[in-house]
Structures are given as structure tokens and as C-alpha cells.
Scaffold this active site. Structure first.
Site, mmCIF file in Angstrom:
data_model
loop_
_atom_site.group_PDB
_atom_site.id
_atom_site.type_symbol
_atom_site.label_atom_id
_atom_site.label_comp_id
_atom_site.label_asym_id
_atom_site.label_seq_id
_atom_site.Cartn_x
_atom_site.Cartn_y
_atom_site.Cartn_z
ATOM 1 N N TYR A 53 1.863 -59.843 -25.985
ATOM 2 C CA TYR A 53 2.146 -61.175 -26.536
ATOM 3 C C TYR A 53 3.336 -61.076 -27.461
ATOM 4 O O TYR A 53 3.393 -60.178 -28.307
ATOM 5 C CB TYR A 53 0.939 -61.728 -27.302
ATOM 6 C CG TYR A 53 0.371 -62.925 -26.562
ATOM 7 C CD1 TYR A 53 1.154 -64.068 -26.412
ATOM 8 C CD2 TYR A 53 -0.884 -62.890 -25.978
ATOM 9 C CE1 TYR A 53 0.670 -65.156 -25.700
ATOM 10 C CE2 TYR A 53 -1.362 -63.973 -25.263
ATOM 11 C CZ TYR A 53 -0.578 -65.101 -25.123
ATOM 12 O OH TYR A 53 -1.037 -66.168 -24.410
ATOM 13 N N GLU A 55 5.111 -64.198 -28.823
ATOM 14 C CA GLU A 55 5.566 -65.553 -29.172
ATOM 15 C C GLU A 55 6.629 -65.456 -30.252
ATOM 16 O O GLU A 55 6.502 -64.670 -31.204
ATOM 17 C CB GLU A 55 4.385 -66.392 -29.677
ATOM 18 C CG GLU A 55 3.512 -66.886 -28.533
ATOM 19 C CD GLU A 55 2.302 -67.673 -29.026
ATOM 20 O OE1 GLU A 55 2.098 -67.759 -30.244
ATOM 21 O OE2 GLU A 55 1.564 -68.190 -28.170
ATOM 22 N N ASP A 199 22.951 -77.638 -14.111
ATOM 23 C CA ASP A 199 21.910 -76.758 -13.575
ATOM 24 C C ASP A 199 22.578 -75.930 -12.474
ATOM 25 O O ASP A 199 22.807 -76.413 -11.367
ATOM 26 C CB ASP A 199 20.766 -77.620 -13.016
ATOM 27 C CG ASP A 199 19.659 -76.779 -12.380
ATOM 28 O OD1 ASP A 199 19.903 -75.588 -12.100
ATOM 29 O OD2 ASP A 199 18.571 -77.326 -12.141
ATOM 30 N N THR A 225 18.113 -70.731 -12.531
ATOM 31 C CA THR A 225 17.065 -69.783 -12.163
ATOM 32 C C THR A 225 17.745 -68.417 -12.124
ATOM 33 O O THR A 225 18.971 -68.328 -12.126
ATOM 34 C CB THR A 225 16.470 -70.098 -10.775
ATOM 35 O OG1 THR A 225 17.551 -70.184 -9.837
ATOM 36 C CG2 THR A 225 15.701 -71.393 -10.773
ATOM 37 N N LYS A 228 17.998 -66.691 -7.359
ATOM 38 C CA LYS A 228 18.674 -67.155 -6.131
ATOM 39 C C LYS A 228 19.900 -66.258 -5.905
ATOM 40 O O LYS A 228 19.722 -65.065 -5.692
ATOM 41 C CB LYS A 228 19.010 -68.633 -6.266
ATOM 42 C CG LYS A 228 17.747 -69.500 -6.434
ATOM 43 C CD LYS A 228 18.049 -70.969 -6.384
ATOM 44 C CE LYS A 228 16.809 -71.820 -6.394
ATOM 45 N NZ LYS A 228 16.271 -72.095 -7.732
ATOM 46 N N ARG A 234 12.050 -63.819 -10.299
ATOM 47 C CA ARG A 234 11.772 -65.252 -10.353
ATOM 48 C C ARG A 234 11.692 -65.695 -11.809
ATOM 49 O O ARG A 234 10.871 -65.185 -12.564
ATOM 50 C CB ARG A 234 10.440 -65.505 -9.652
ATOM 51 C CG ARG A 234 10.023 -66.931 -9.471
ATOM 52 C CD ARG A 234 9.043 -67.038 -8.333
ATOM 53 N NE ARG A 234 9.727 -66.671 -7.108
ATOM 54 C CZ ARG A 234 10.526 -67.500 -6.412
ATOM 55 N NH1 ARG A 234 10.670 -68.755 -6.787
ATOM 56 N NH2 ARG A 234 11.156 -67.095 -5.347
HETATM 57 N N1 PLP Z 1 17.264 -76.333 -10.209
HETATM 58 C C1 PLP Z 1 17.772 -76.235 -8.971
HETATM 59 C C2 PLP Z 1 19.147 -76.733 -8.706
HETATM 60 C C3 PLP Z 1 16.989 -75.675 -7.955
HETATM 61 O O1 PLP Z 1 17.478 -75.615 -6.714
HETATM 62 C C4 PLP Z 1 15.695 -75.221 -8.254
HETATM 63 C C5 PLP Z 1 14.814 -74.610 -7.230
HETATM 64 O O2 PLP Z 1 15.040 -74.551 -6.090
HETATM 65 C C6 PLP Z 1 15.222 -75.369 -9.558
HETATM 66 C C7 PLP Z 1 16.027 -75.918 -10.521
HETATM 67 C C8 PLP Z 1 13.801 -75.030 -9.926
HETATM 68 O O3 PLP Z 1 13.558 -73.721 -10.079
HETATM 69 P P1 PLP Z 1 12.036 -73.211 -10.133
HETATM 70 O O4 PLP Z 1 11.535 -73.269 -8.750
HETATM 71 O O5 PLP Z 1 12.195 -71.824 -10.682
HETATM 72 O O6 PLP Z 1 11.295 -74.105 -11.068
#
Ligand code: PLP
Length: 424
Positions: A53, A55, A199, A225, A228, A234
Site C-alpha cells: 500500500y 497511498e 488524450d 495509456t 498501446k 496496461r
Molecule cells: N483514450 C483513448 C484514445 C483510447 O483509445 C482508450 C482505449 O482504447 C482509452 C483512452 C482508455 O484506456 P483504458 O482502456 O486503459 O481505460
């Protein structure tokens, strides 16, 4: 203490993992959001830090005994800062959606307007879709692609911003095959008093390798993320300017999460180290080359692609003029061990369960070492399957060809616990 192995303790889970390892070996993984993490990354995830843990943040925890997890989190933060040339990093988000949620919770109030890309045009659920927390807590407005160019319609974004006055504009996509103009997004957000969140989940690896313009310096907040194109474990990630750090830290913990997953953070640190190598840059160059060759070859074989090609790691096949749906195409390809996913295309007449599109990506194939010649072979296999999905003889031939390719580009040999045990 029980020190039995996984196999001794739980044969059912052991077998499922063994079978998944074999599936990943024996299939062509063309899901654009998937990749093969390295053995080092996988090893780093499976460690005793899952017990801890922690936090809080390094040197400011709510638990004792954090000296070594502090070390790992500090390494991960420092590496991500160097990799993306950014002032602030938070490596604690459990996933990409959590990273997005933390940004919204830190800087928006329920009911605020957010403007993100339409799910059916390539956006992500967490960018304001009504079925996600993002569209339930906030008022999600969406922009899309221009129907003629099939590129992001920046004029439409400008108009929507004037009309709806969003507090935050979200750039980034799950199924957009072209570069995103972060300068234009910045200009629109800046001149209208909106925050800009990018994002970069899909293209983080390309950005790390300098093969896609970086949103750093353009966006107020950047989320991602790590699993990818970046090819880590993950998980999620937030980048920002230093001034936003304290609010974002609070947004993650205690805002939306409790204890961070320290074993995953260890694996994130490893993947950031890998991403700083020349090998990683060469890999990303090949990811893009492979996507381009796959796109050109599919078009030569008679397929339409959204926007007429790709600049990144993915392409979106438009099946609307063919006698097959996205769902059927996904299923037919699965029969020959090609794993891809159906995907809505802009202005799709079919629903999201059926769709008229197929999304294909090259990150995983490229990790296996495949190059342009394999992309051409794979394009012709895809054509054969999609044009005649009922032809069992052709399907069997295609399946054998896929197996042959997989055997020529082995993966995870060292992760098969017991090679003799052929559990299917
Ligand atoms: N943002 C984008 C552009 C994504 O393509 C994805 C997942 O495919 C995510 C966020 C979400 O990621 P997670 O599945 O880890 O929540």
C-alpha cells in the site's frame, strides 16, 4: 507461507494463461490498441510490489515501508518526464479512462460542457459519450470528420466552441488514421478560454519517438495509456505543466483512486526506459511504414480506406460498399487467426454492434519483426477472406498461411511455462 507455483495452486487459471500465451503466438494481432509488452515489462508486473500500500506520492505517503516503491515511482516519473520533455508526470492512473477522469475531476464541475470527438468518428467513450461517466457527469458535445475529406473538421470545432462554450476541449482518438493538429486545437482552445486536453493514448509511442508532433507545450493536460504503441503494461499516465501538478495529484489520489498499483508502476518505469532507445525509435518508424504499405496494398486490392490512407499506426477500412459488415469481417478474419475489430465509420448507417468498418493496426505485428513484405501478404489474405468469407477451402489455406507467418516471427517463447504441454 504457501510457496506453491501457480500451476500447483490453480490449474484452471494456469491453463488459461498458457492458452492465452499460445493464442498470442499463433494469431496475427491487428487490433490497433494492442501490442506485445516485452518480457522485462511482463516480469516487472509480476512482483511483490503488488503487496504494498502506498497511498500518496513519493516521500509523502500515508503508509510506512515505502522506501523501495518510492524509488520505483521516482524512476518512472523521471523517465516519463525525460521521454516526453514535460514538467509534471503522474504515473498512478490505473488506466487511460482513469487518467481522463482525474483530469476532469480536477478541473471541471459536474454539468460543465466538454467538447470531444464523436465516438462514431473515431473518438473514445471517455471523451463525453452518454454511456460513459464522462457524458453522465458532464455535458458532452461532439465534433467529427468532414464528410468530404474524412479529416477532423476544425471549422466545425470552431463553430461548436462558439455555440456551446465548452470548459474543456478534448483532442485525441481511438480510430483516426491521420496526424492531429495540436497547434490548431491549441489556438481554438486558447482564443476561447477553454482548457485543452490531449488524450494521446493511441499515438504515445509515435510521439515518444518524435514521429508525430507532440502535444507538450500545446495542451494544458495530456493523458495516455501505457499499453498501446508505447508498449508498456496496461495502465494510464498524465502529463502537464508543473503549475497543474498539485491539483492533478489530488485528482488521482484521493480524488478517484486509493493505493497505486506499484507493480504496474515498476513495469511502466521499465517500458519508459525501453522507449528511450534507438531500437524503440526504429520500431516506431517501422510501425508507420508497415501501416502505409498495408494501406496502399489494401487500396490496390480494391478496398476503400477512411481518409484514403494513414499517417500513423492504424487504418480504417470502409466496407460500406461491400457485401459484408464490420461484424462479419471481424468474425471471418478470426477464423483464419487474424484478430482485428469491427469499427464504426463516420456517418455509418449500421449500429455500433454491426458497423461498416474494420480497424487494423500494425504495432503488434511490427513488434514481432514483420516488415513490408509480410504486410503485402497479410493484405492479400485479408482480401481473400473478406471477399469470399464462405469459402472453407480458402479459409483453411489462409489459416495455414497465417500460422506459417506466426511461426516465422515467434513471440514469447520464454513465457511458455511448459512447451510440451500443448493446451489449446
Ligand atoms: N483514450 C483513448 C484514445 C483510447 O483509445 C482508450 C482505449 O482504447 C482509452 C483512452 C482508455 O484506456 P483504458 O482502456 O486503459 O481505460
Amino acid at each position: 507461507m504457501d510457496e506453491k507455483t501457480l500451476k500447483q495452486t490453480d490449474i484452471a487459471v494456469y491453463k488459461a494463461i498458457q492458452s492465452e500465451t499460445r493464442r498470442e503466438m499463433d494469431h496475427l494481432v491487428m487490433i490497433a490498441s494492442e501490442n506485445y509488452a516485452s518480457r522485462a515489462v511482463i516480469e516487472a508486473q509480476a512482483n511483490v510490489m503488488t503487496n504494498k500500500y502506498a497511498e500518496g506520492y513519493p516521500a509523502a505517503r500515508y503508509y510506512g515501508g515505502c522506501e523501495f516503491v518510492d524509488e520505483v515511482e521516482e524512476i518512472a516519473i523521471k523517465r516519463a518526464k525525460d521521454l516526453f520533455k514535460v514538467e509534471y508526470v503522474n504515473v498512478q492512473p490505473h488506466s487511460g479512462s482513469q487518467a481522463n477522469m482525474a483530469v476532469y475531476m480536477s478541473f471541471l464541475s459536474p454539468g460543465d460542457v466538454i467538447l470531444g470527438m464523436n465516438l462514431a468518428h473515431g473518438g473514445h467513450l471517455s471523451h463525453g459519450s452518454s454511456v460513459s461517466f464522462s457524458g453522465m457527469l458532464y455535458k458532452g458535445i461532439s465534433y467529427g470528420l468532414n464528410s468530404r475529406t474524412q479529416l477532423i473538421d476544425y471549422d466545425q470545432i470552431n463553430d461548436l466552441v462558439k455555440m456551446h462554450k465548452p470548459k474543456m476541449i478534448i483532442a485525441g482518438a481511438s480510430a483516426y488514421p491521420r496526424q492531429i493538429d495540436f497547434n490548431l486545437f491549441h489556438e481554438i482552445a486558447h482564443s476561447n478560454g477553454a482548457y485543452l486536453m490531449v488524450d494521446m493514448a493511441h499515438i504515445a509511442g509515435l510521439i515518444a519517438a518524435n514521429l508525430h508532433p507532440s502535444p507538450v507545450g500545446k495542451a494544458d493536460f495530456i493523458t495516455s495509456t501505457t499499453h498501446k504503441t508505447l508498449r508498456g503494461p496496461r495502465g494510464g499516465l498524465i502529463l502537464a505543466r508543473k503549475e497543474f501538478g498539485p491539483r492533478l495529484n489530488k485528482g488521482i489520489f484521493p480524488g478517484i483512486q486509493g493505493g497505486p498499483l506499484m507493480h504496474i508502476i515498476a513495469a511502466k518505469a521499465v517500458s519508459f526506459k525501453e522507449a528511450m532507445t534507438q531500437d524503440f525509435i526504429d520500431y516506431q518508424v517501422q510501425v508507420i511504414k508497415n501501416a502505409k504499405v498495408l494501406a496502399d496494398e489494401l487500396m490496390r486490392l480494391g478496398f476503400d480506406l477512411i481518409s484514403g490512407g494513414t499517417d500513423n499506426h492504424l487504418l480504417l477500412v470502409d466496407l460500406s460498399k461491400m457485401a459484408i459488415t464490420g461484424q462479419e469481417a471481424e468474425h471471418a478474419l478470426e477464423q483464419v487467426a487474424i484478430v482485428a475489430n469491427k469499427n464504426s465509420i463516420p456517418f455509418d448507417k449500421r449500429g455500433p454492434r454491426v458497423t461498416s468498418g474494420l480497424r487494423l493496426g500494425t504495432p503488434a505485428l511490427t513488434t514481432r519483426g514483420m516488415k513490408e513484405p509480410e504486410m503485402k501478404i497479410i493484405a492479400s489474405i485479408i482480401k481473400g477472406v473478406i471477399k469470399d468469407p464462405g469459402n472453407q477451402i480458402e479459409l483453411a489455406r489462409a489459416r495455414n498461411k497465417v500460422l506459417e507467418i506466426c511461426e516465422s516471427y515467434p513471440i514469447y517463447q520464454s513465457l511458455m511455462y511448459d512447451k510440451k504441454e500443448n493446451i489449446q
